[in-house]
Design a protein around this motif. Structure first.
Motif, short mmCIF file in Angstrom:
data_model
loop_
_atom_site.label_atom_id
_atom_site.label_comp_id
_atom_site.label_asym_id
_atom_site.label_seq_id
_atom_site.Cartn_x
_atom_site.Cartn_y
_atom_site.Cartn_z
N MET A 156 0.83 -1.20 0.00
CA MET A 156 0.00 0.00 0.00
C MET A 156 0.87 1.26 0.00
SD MET A 156 -1.74 2.53 2.25
CE MET A 156 -0.86 1.99 3.63
N GLU A 157 1.93 1.28 0.78
CA GLU A 157 2.83 2.43 0.83
C GLU A 157 3.55 2.62 -0.50
OE1 GLU A 157 3.90 2.41 5.61
OE2 GLU A 157 5.18 1.30 4.22
N ARG A 158 3.93 1.51 -1.16
CA ARG A 158 4.55 1.62 -2.49
C ARG A 158 3.56 2.19 -3.51
NH1 ARG A 158 6.83 -3.35 -1.05
NH2 ARG A 158 5.30 -4.48 -2.30
N ASP A 159 2.30 1.79 -3.41
CA ASP A 159 1.28 2.33 -4.31
C ASP A 159 1.14 3.84 -4.11
OD1 ASP A 159 0.78 -0.18 -5.33
OD2 ASP A 159 -1.06 -0.49 -4.18
N ILE A 160 1.07 4.26 -2.85
CA ILE A 160 0.95 5.69 -2.55
C ILE A 160 2.19 6.43 -3.05
CG2 ILE A 160 0.83 7.42 -0.72
CD1 ILE A 160 -0.79 5.34 0.90
N ALA A 161 3.37 5.87 -2.80
CA ALA A 161 4.62 6.49 -3.26
C ALA A 161 4.61 6.62 -4.78
CB ALA A 161 5.82 5.68 -2.79
N GLY A 162 4.12 5.59 -5.47
CA GLY A 162 4.02 5.65 -6.93
C GLY A 162 3.09 6.76 -7.40
N HIS A 163 1.95 6.91 -6.70
CA HIS A 163 1.02 7.98 -7.05
C HIS A 163 1.66 9.35 -6.82
CE1 HIS A 163 -2.51 5.04 -6.16
NE2 HIS A 163 -2.00 4.85 -7.37
N LEU A 164 2.36 9.50 -5.71
CA LEU A 164 3.01 10.78 -5.41
C LEU A 164 4.12 11.08 -6.41
CD1 LEU A 164 3.07 10.69 -1.51
CD2 LEU A 164 1.44 11.85 -3.02
N MET A 165 4.81 10.02 -6.89
CA MET A 165 5.83 10.21 -7.94
C MET A 165 5.16 10.65 -9.23
SD MET A 165 8.49 7.07 -7.52
CE MET A 165 8.40 6.20 -5.97
N GLN A 166 4.03 10.03 -9.55
CA GLN A 166 3.28 10.38 -10.76
C GLN A 166 2.84 11.84 -10.73
OE1 GLN A 166 -0.03 7.75 -11.42
NE2 GLN A 166 -0.81 8.93 -13.12
N LEU A 167 2.51 12.34 -9.55
CA LEU A 167 2.09 13.73 -9.39
C LEU A 167 3.27 14.70 -9.28
CD1 LEU A 167 -0.79 13.15 -6.82
CD2 LEU A 167 -1.03 13.75 -9.25
N GLY A 168 4.49 14.17 -9.21
CA GLY A 168 5.67 15.01 -9.10
C GLY A 168 5.94 15.49 -7.69
N LEU A 169 5.32 14.84 -6.69
CA LEU A 169 5.50 15.25 -5.30
C LEU A 169 6.57 14.45 -4.58
CD1 LEU A 169 1.73 15.62 -4.35
CD2 LEU A 169 3.34 17.41 -5.08
N LEU A 170 6.99 13.35 -5.16
CA LEU A 170 8.01 12.49 -4.57
C LEU A 170 8.98 12.14 -5.68
CD1 LEU A 170 8.55 11.09 -1.80
CD2 LEU A 170 7.35 9.12 -2.72
N MET A 171 10.26 12.25 -5.40
CA MET A 171 11.27 12.03 -6.42
C MET A 171 11.91 10.66 -6.26
SD MET A 171 12.91 13.22 -9.00
CE MET A 171 12.75 14.97 -9.06
N PRO A 172 11.82 9.81 -7.31
CA PRO A 172 12.49 8.51 -7.22
C PRO A 172 13.99 8.67 -7.43
CG PRO A 172 11.45 8.75 -9.35
CD PRO A 172 11.10 9.98 -8.55
#
Length: 103
Positions: free
Chosen positions: A86-102
């Motif tokens: 679930m946390e990876r899914d949220i992190a992926g969504h935040l990356m998609q929105l540009g709010l979290l940088m991989p």
């Protein structure tokens, strides 16, 4: 992947289902006039509100993970392998929105 258009519609920022029918609403225009921090919190609030219905995730789990991210230092790495699904899914969504940088 996150359906950004659905999220924007549920927040009342845009209207219309198909790309040719989409338009910005009065609320969406007011959103654009806000400072970046207010925009970010408005978007995160809608994301959290939508998360439970979208994925069946527990609201407390979503809020907890977003809060954990909020207390991290900018640039501090976080191993995705150490996160729950679930946390990876949220992190992926935040990356998609540009709010979290991989990394």
């Amino acid at each position: 992947p996150l359906d950004v258009h659905r999220l924007l519609r549920s927040a009342g920022l845009i209207s219309g289902e198909s790309p040719s029918q989409r338009s910005i609403t009065d609320v969406g225009f007011q959103f654009l006039l806000k400072d970046n921090y207010r925009q970010l919190w408005a978007f995160l609030t809608e994301y959290i509100r939508d998360a439970e219905t979208r994925s069946g995730a527990e609201l407390s789990s979503v809020v907890s993970f977003v809060m954990q991210l909020g207390f991290r230092r900018v640039g501090q790495p976080c191993r995705l392998a150490a996160l729950t699904r679930m946390e990876r899914d949220i992190a992926g969504h935040l990356m998609q929105l540009g709010l979290l940088m991989p990394f």
